[in-house]
Write an enzyme that holds these catalytic residues in place. Structure first.
Site, PDB file in Angstrom:
ATOM      1  N   LYS A   1       0.843  -1.210   0.000  1.00  0.00           N
ATOM      2  CA  LYS A   1       0.000   0.000   0.000  1.00  0.00           C
ATOM      3  C   LYS A   1       0.876   1.257   0.000  1.00  0.00           C
ATOM      4  CE  LYS A   1      -3.769  -2.537   2.031  1.00  0.00           C
ATOM      5  NZ  LYS A   1      -4.323  -3.178   3.220  1.00  0.00           N
TER       6      LYS A   1
ATOM      7  N   GLN B   1      -4.919  -2.312   9.778  1.00  0.00           N
ATOM      8  CA  GLN B   1      -4.650  -3.573   9.070  1.00  0.00           C
ATOM      9  C   GLN B   1      -5.186  -4.753   9.891  1.00  0.00           C
ATOM     10  OE1 GLN B   1      -3.216  -3.940   5.909  1.00  0.00           O
ATOM     11  NE2 GLN B   1      -3.797  -6.083   6.170  1.00  0.00           N
TER      12      GLN B   1
ATOM     13  N   ASP C   1     -10.900   2.130   3.833  1.00  0.00           N
ATOM     14  CA  ASP C   1     -11.432   0.834   3.383  1.00  0.00           C
ATOM     15  C   ASP C   1     -12.901   0.913   2.984  1.00  0.00           C
ATOM     16  OD1 ASP C   1      -9.350  -0.999   3.378  1.00  0.00           O
ATOM     17  OD2 ASP C   1      -9.499  -1.352   5.538  1.00  0.00           O
TER      18      ASP C   1
END
Ligand code: NAP
Length: 293
Positions: free
Chosen positions: A53, A97, A120
């Protein structure tokens, strides 16, 4: 028939070029979008995802911040880190995460994220906005993998209006919310959501113009289930250890023989995965654009 490839790598490269232009425009008015990742513990797979990422951010000019806590962190420690990220001006979006180490309350952590910074797109407020916003633009972060699926189809010209879509798997990251995107006014697909307790799964798949397989069972979807010419999105990923070099091989949910029946097929790897990664970047850039308004 040999299915045409729903090419996630090439499409993600196009989206990245678009994002780079949007980031340049933001920088032109003194705003640099920033993604933060919060990782707790030292899970090797999570570390590799997080590094990917940050590399993606570098490619399009998004600043990125890594926050790491030890596996011994308490719920209070993680909450405090989330509060700091909610307040950080240089962070326009962030992710926690997953999975978190045992004992930490994942749901509570996700709910503690400022919905405006939810990279997200899985915060309950944002999923709720998706439920309410059946028409018109949605002014909130969108769930990355479902959006990746819709974009991959749309950018290859696969028609969705009037299409019958069969989604396999009702998990939070994909199956649960993808129907909300596909049935919006203007997209206008008709969606059947199936799961492990659906009797006669194959019968549902056989009638579908578009199949979204989001299960995590290698090669579950068989060629004889597929309507000739259908578009098939292989979302599921299973890591299979290859003993001779120690590396893992990625297997999708779709049997390779489906390529002989389907009209379109997304590969694993190189299909939905790269598109999911760019949709995360899109949420970060969109959040920075929204903050300017
Ligand atoms: P999940 O929460 O574990 O959900 C899996 C779903 O599959 C469940 O709803 C389960 O049904 C269903 N299922 C299991 N066995 C089945 C069967 N034999 N027939 C029909 N349905 C079955 O997983 P998820 O988070 O949604 O993710 C799904 C897969 O997509 C995983 O492999 C994940 O790694 C992958 N994924 C890929 C990307 C990407 O970027 N490519 C992104 C996100 C996720 P029940 O609810 O009845 O148990």
């Amino acid at each position: 028939m040999t299915a045409q490839r729903l090419d996630g790598v090439a499409t993600a490269a196009t989206v990245k070029a678009e994002l780079r232009a949007r980031v340049d425009a933001l920088r032109g008015v003194g705003v640099t979008p920033g993604l933060a990742t919060l990782m707790v513990g030292d899970d090797p797979a999570s570390r590799s995802y997080v590094s990917g990422k940050h590399r993606d951010c570098d490619e399009v000019g998004i600043a990125s911040v890594r926050v790491e806590l030890p596996a011994s962190a308490t719920n209070a420690d993680v909450h405090a880190a989330i509060r700091d990220l909610n307040a950080a001006r240089e962070v326009t979006g962030f992710i926690v995460q997953l999975p978190l180490p045992a004992g930490l309350d994942e749901q509570a952590m996700l709910e503690a994220i400022d919905p405006a910074k939810d990279a997200d797109g899985l915060h309950p407020t944002n999923l709720g906005r998706l439920v309410l916003g059946v028409q018109g633009p949605i002014d909130a972060p969108l769930p990355c993998t479902p959006t990746a699926c819709v974009q991959l189809l749309a950018r290859h010209g696969v028609p969705l209006a009037g299409a019958e879509v069969c989604v396999i798997g009702r998990g939070l990251t994909v199956g649960r919310s993808i129907g909300l995107l596909l049935t919006r006014r203007g997209v206008d697909a008709t969606v059947t959501l199936t799961h492990s307790r659906t009797p006669d799964l194959a019968e549902h798949v056989r009638t579908a113009d578009v199949v979204v397989a989001a299960v995590g069972r290698p090669h579950l979807v068989q060629p004889e289930w597929i309507k000739p010419g259908a578009a098939v999105l292989d979302v599921g990923i299973t890591r299979e250890r290859v003993l001779d070099n120690g590396k893992a091989r990625l297997l999708g949910d779709v049997h390779p023989g489906v390529a002989d029946v389907a009209g379109w097929l997304s590969p694993v790897p190189g299909g939905v995965g790269p598109m999911t990664r760019v949709m995360l970047l899109d949420n970060v850039v969109s959040a920075a654009e929204r903050a300017l308004l």
